[in-house]
Motif scaffolding. Structure first.
Motif, mmCIF file in Angstrom:
data_model
loop_
_atom_site.group_PDB
_atom_site.id
_atom_site.type_symbol
_atom_site.label_atom_id
_atom_site.label_comp_id
_atom_site.label_asym_id
_atom_site.label_seq_id
_atom_site.Cartn_x
_atom_site.Cartn_y
_atom_site.Cartn_z
ATOM 1 N N GLY A 56 13.906 13.562 2.512
ATOM 2 C CA GLY A 56 15.295 13.187 2.329
ATOM 3 C C GLY A 56 16.238 14.371 2.476
ATOM 4 N N SER A 99 14.595 7.671 4.506
ATOM 5 C CA SER A 99 13.595 8.498 3.826
ATOM 6 C C SER A 99 13.013 7.806 2.599
ATOM 7 N N ALA A 100 13.785 6.888 2.001
ATOM 8 C CA ALA A 100 13.279 6.182 0.822
ATOM 9 C C ALA A 100 12.174 5.198 1.179
ATOM 10 N N SER A 101 12.133 4.730 2.426
ATOM 11 C CA SER A 101 11.135 3.740 2.830
ATOM 12 C C SER A 101 10.143 4.283 3.854
ATOM 13 N N SER A 102 10.124 5.580 4.056
ATOM 14 C CA SER A 102 9.199 6.191 5.020
ATOM 15 C C SER A 102 8.786 7.557 4.498
ATOM 16 N N ARG A 130 18.086 15.916 0.218
ATOM 17 C CA ARG A 130 17.993 16.934 -0.827
ATOM 18 C C ARG A 130 16.801 17.857 -0.601
ATOM 19 N N GLU A 131 15.636 17.281 -0.292
ATOM 20 C CA GLU A 131 14.461 18.127 -0.046
ATOM 21 C C GLU A 131 14.659 19.025 1.178
ATOM 22 N N TRP A 141 20.178 8.477 6.517
ATOM 23 C CA TRP A 141 19.000 9.331 6.371
ATOM 24 C C TRP A 141 18.332 9.109 5.011
ATOM 25 N N ALA A 142 19.132 9.036 3.958
ATOM 26 C CA ALA A 142 18.572 8.820 2.621
ATOM 27 C C ALA A 142 17.888 7.454 2.522
ATOM 28 N N LEU A 143 18.481 6.421 3.127
ATOM 29 C CA LEU A 143 17.863 5.100 3.101
ATOM 30 C C LEU A 143 16.547 5.075 3.867
#
Length: 308
Positions: A84, A77-80, A86-87, A73-75
């Motif tokens: 993420g 969210s970093a490119s879309s 945390r948010e 999920w974090a990966l």
């Protein structure tokens, strides 16, 4: 001539003779007394090791799976544009801080929407159980009825749940009864099929004994069929409740009102993707709890030979 005879004291000889016996008794007592326990006996260490290993085998795999999900999920969210972890977690704290607020008919907290969806599922699922389980008993019990209804079930069961929704809106003239109708028509098939299969798999010896004893159909159903069919019936109930929970989200997206499906669609209209992600996790958690509860119920009423 006087001879003096010296006699030893009367208690001295027995005392000397008793000393070896006393020593032997003390040694025997010391030998009989249990040895002081060691600090960590091998059996205790083995028990602790086994308990620790079982604990980690139960806890570690789910934690690894959850960690993998969060990492992917974090990966992503970093490119879309997807928020993420945390948010989303920060937003979830705000949502769950007051889940039962009401600011109008179309602005209610997540708790009210979830309760309304569960209420619709309970009504539609309950009606399906009241109709589907007796129908499964009858179809499985009588061969003529089984041959008559099997083509109809095979025809209607693959129909998409949302295809039934317009018919519900047309007939019931309301979104809430139409959603309940959709849950009913999609939940009834697993219960009918599994109950009928369970009745057909009852050993023929049981039915021969009932015929010899001249039992009525009511006694056959309650004394013979019900205990034997119960595991199959509960399996159908478990599959049906999963289907009902899937259907209600899609139905509420189309019908509107109050419900978890409508809440997801309303948050999409407001471009609040964080709340959509929160709703996804809530829907999954509720479905998991419902299925786990029914699995435990089915396991409690399932015989060992049926489980195998």
């Amino acid at each position: 001539m006087v001879s003096a005879v010296f006699h030893a004291p009367p208690d001295s000889a027995p005392a000397r003779n008793a000393m070896p016996h006393a020593a032997d008794a003390a040694g025997a007592a010391r030998a009989a007394s249990p040895a002081p326990p060691t600090a960590n006996p091998p059996a205790a260490r083995q028990a602790v090791r086994t308990l620790s290993q079982g604990f980690w085998l139960c806890v570690l795999p789910p934690l690894c799976g959850l960690g993998l999900l969060v990492g992917v999920w974090a990966l992503v969210s970093a490119s879309s544009g997807i928020p993420g972890p945390r948010e989303t977690w920060t937003q979830a704290l705000k949502v769950f801080a007051d889940p039962f607020y009401r600011n109008g008919p179309n602005d209610q907290g997540l708790g009210w929407n979830l309760l309304m969806s569960l209420q619709r599922v309970a009504i539609g699922f309950g009606m399906a159980a009241l109709v589907g389980i007796p129908a499964g008993f009858v179809i499985g019990r009588f061969d003529f009825l089984g041959r008559m209804f099997n083509p109809l079930i095979s025809l209607l069961r693959p129909v998409s749940p949302l295809a039934w929704l317009p018919l519900g809106l047309l007939v019931f003239k309301g979104a809430n009864p139409a959603a309940i109708w959709t849950i009913f028509i999609c939940s009834i098939w697993p219960m009918i099929i599994n109950t009928a299969v369970g009745v057909q798999r009852v050993p023929q010896d049981y039915m021969n004994v009932a015929r010899v004893l001249n039992l009525s159909e009511w006694k056959i159903a309650t004394r013979i069929l019900l205990p034997a069919v119960l595991p199959y019936m509960l399996t159908g109930v478990r599959l049906a409740v999963g289907t009902a929970w899937l259907v209600i989200v899609a139905a509420e997206m189309l019908t509107g009102g109050v419900g978890i499906g409508f809440w997801v669609w309303d948050e999409w209209n407001n471009l609040n993707v964080k709340n959509i992600l929160i709703a996804i996790f809530v829907i999954g958690a509720v479905g998991m709890v419902l299925e786990y509860a029914l699995i435990r119920l089915a396991s409690a009423f399932t015989f060992e030979e049926v489980r195998a």
